[in-house]
Design a protein around this motif. Sequence first.
Motif, PDB file in Angstrom:
ATOM      1  N   GLY A  84      10.344  10.143   7.026  1.00 37.34           N
ATOM      2  CA  GLY A  84      10.004  11.311   7.831  1.00 37.34           C
ATOM      3  C   GLY A  84       8.721  11.948   7.349  1.00 37.34           C
ATOM      4  O   GLY A  84       8.149  11.551   6.332  1.00 37.34           O
ATOM      5  N   ALA A  85       8.281  12.977   8.058  1.00 40.17           N
ATOM      6  CA  ALA A  85       7.032  13.666   7.736  1.00 40.17           C
ATOM      7  C   ALA A  85       7.024  14.116   6.282  1.00 40.17           C
ATOM      8  O   ALA A  85       8.002  14.676   5.783  1.00 40.17           O
ATOM      9  CB  ALA A  85       6.833  14.852   8.655  1.00 40.17           C
ATOM     10  N   GLY A  86       5.918  13.844   5.595  1.00 37.23           N
ATOM     11  CA  GLY A  86       5.752  14.234   4.205  1.00 37.23           C
ATOM     12  C   GLY A  86       6.235  13.214   3.197  1.00 37.23           C
ATOM     13  O   GLY A  86       5.907  13.309   2.011  1.00 37.23           O
ATOM     14  N   ASP A  87       7.018  12.226   3.623  1.00 41.34           N
ATOM     15  CA  ASP A  87       7.505  11.202   2.693  1.00 41.34           C
ATOM     16  C   ASP A  87       6.366  10.309   2.232  1.00 41.34           C
ATOM     17  O   ASP A  87       5.515   9.900   3.026  1.00 41.34           O
ATOM     18  CB  ASP A  87       8.575  10.319   3.346  1.00 41.34           C
ATOM     19  N   GLU A 138       0.847  -1.178   0.000  1.00 38.65           N
ATOM     20  CA  GLU A 138       0.000   0.000   0.000  1.00 38.65           C
ATOM     21  C   GLU A 138       0.894   1.244   0.000  1.00 38.65           C
ATOM     22  O   GLU A 138       1.981   1.234   0.576  1.00 38.65           O
ATOM     23  CB  GLU A 138      -0.832  -0.058   1.281  1.00 38.65           C
ATOM     24  N   ILE A 139       0.448   2.311  -0.644  1.00 38.04           N
ATOM     25  CA  ILE A 139       1.186   3.568  -0.660  1.00 38.04           C
ATOM     26  C   ILE A 139       0.517   4.530   0.307  1.00 38.04           C
ATOM     27  O   ILE A 139      -0.705   4.601   0.379  1.00 38.04           O
ATOM     28  CB  ILE A 139       1.209   4.174  -2.073  1.00 38.04           C
ATOM     29  N   GLY A 140       1.340   5.269   1.057  1.00 33.70           N
ATOM     30  CA  GLY A 140       0.808   6.244   1.993  1.00 33.70           C
ATOM     31  C   GLY A 140       1.763   7.409   2.161  1.00 33.70           C
ATOM     32  O   GLY A 140       2.867   7.420   1.603  1.00 33.70           O
ATOM     33  N   THR A 141       1.345   8.391   2.956  1.00 30.71           N
ATOM     34  CA  THR A 141       2.157   9.558   3.251  1.00 30.71           C
ATOM     35  C   THR A 141       2.322   9.682   4.758  1.00 30.71           C
ATOM     36  O   THR A 141       1.329   9.628   5.501  1.00 30.71           O
ATOM     37  CB  THR A 141       1.481  10.837   2.704  1.00 30.71           C
ATOM     38  N   VAL A 142       3.556   9.846   5.207  1.00 30.53           N
ATOM     39  CA  VAL A 142       3.834  10.001   6.633  1.00 30.53           C
ATOM     40  C   VAL A 142       3.302  11.356   7.084  1.00 30.53           C
ATOM     41  O   VAL A 142       3.634  12.392   6.503  1.00 30.53           O
ATOM     42  CB  VAL A 142       5.345   9.880   6.931  1.00 30.53           C
ATOM     43  N   THR A 143       2.461  11.341   8.118  1.00 33.10           N
ATOM     44  CA  THR A 143       1.861  12.581   8.614  1.00 33.10           C
ATOM     45  C   THR A 143       2.267  12.906  10.049  1.00 33.10           C
ATOM     46  O   THR A 143       1.946  13.979  10.537  1.00 33.10           O
ATOM     47  CB  THR A 143       0.328  12.520   8.544  1.00 33.10           C
ATOM     48  N   GLY A 144       2.952  12.004  10.726  1.00 36.19           N
ATOM     49  CA  GLY A 144       3.348  12.275  12.105  1.00 36.19           C
ATOM     50  C   GLY A 144       4.066  11.107  12.731  1.00 36.19           C
ATOM     51  O   GLY A 144       4.378  10.114  12.070  1.00 36.19           O
ATOM     52  N   SER A 145       4.328  11.233  14.013  1.00 38.71           N
ATOM     53  CA  SER A 145       5.044  10.213  14.777  1.00 38.71           C
ATOM     54  C   SER A 145       4.245   9.822  16.007  1.00 38.71           C
ATOM     55  O   SER A 145       3.403  10.579  16.483  1.00 38.71           O
ATOM     56  CB  SER A 145       6.403  10.744  15.237  1.00 38.71           C
ATOM     57  N   VAL A 146       4.554   8.651  16.523  1.00 40.47           N
ATOM     58  CA  VAL A 146       4.000   8.177  17.785  1.00 40.47           C
ATOM     59  C   VAL A 146       5.189   7.875  18.684  1.00 40.47           C
ATOM     60  O   VAL A 146       6.124   7.191  18.262  1.00 40.47           O
ATOM     61  CB  VAL A 146       3.153   6.892  17.580  1.00 40.47           C
TER      62      VAL A 146
END
Length: 83
Positions: free
Chosen positions: A43-46, A2-10
């Motif tokens: 990282g964020a946005g990748d 699946e393709i996605g976009t990193v939006t944050g961290s936990v």
Amino acid sequence: MEIGTVTGSVWATRKAREMGGHALLVVRTDQGRRVAADFVGAGAGDRVLLVNGSTARVYCSESPVDTAIVAILDQTEADYVRT
């Protein structure tokens, strides 16, 4: 996959020892948001490639990982037609 976009961290003060130093990232996909173990330094946005279920456990076989980030995408093509 699946393709996605990193939006944050936990962040977790305590987590399973088997998780090692892998970051936990929030990824937005067409199916919604999910938390994934990062194996490539995203990282964020990748835009990233995710694997789920038993395929994800290959990367962290001793811990309860259900989703893993296995690639940072440089480019994608959709509906490519060869002429």
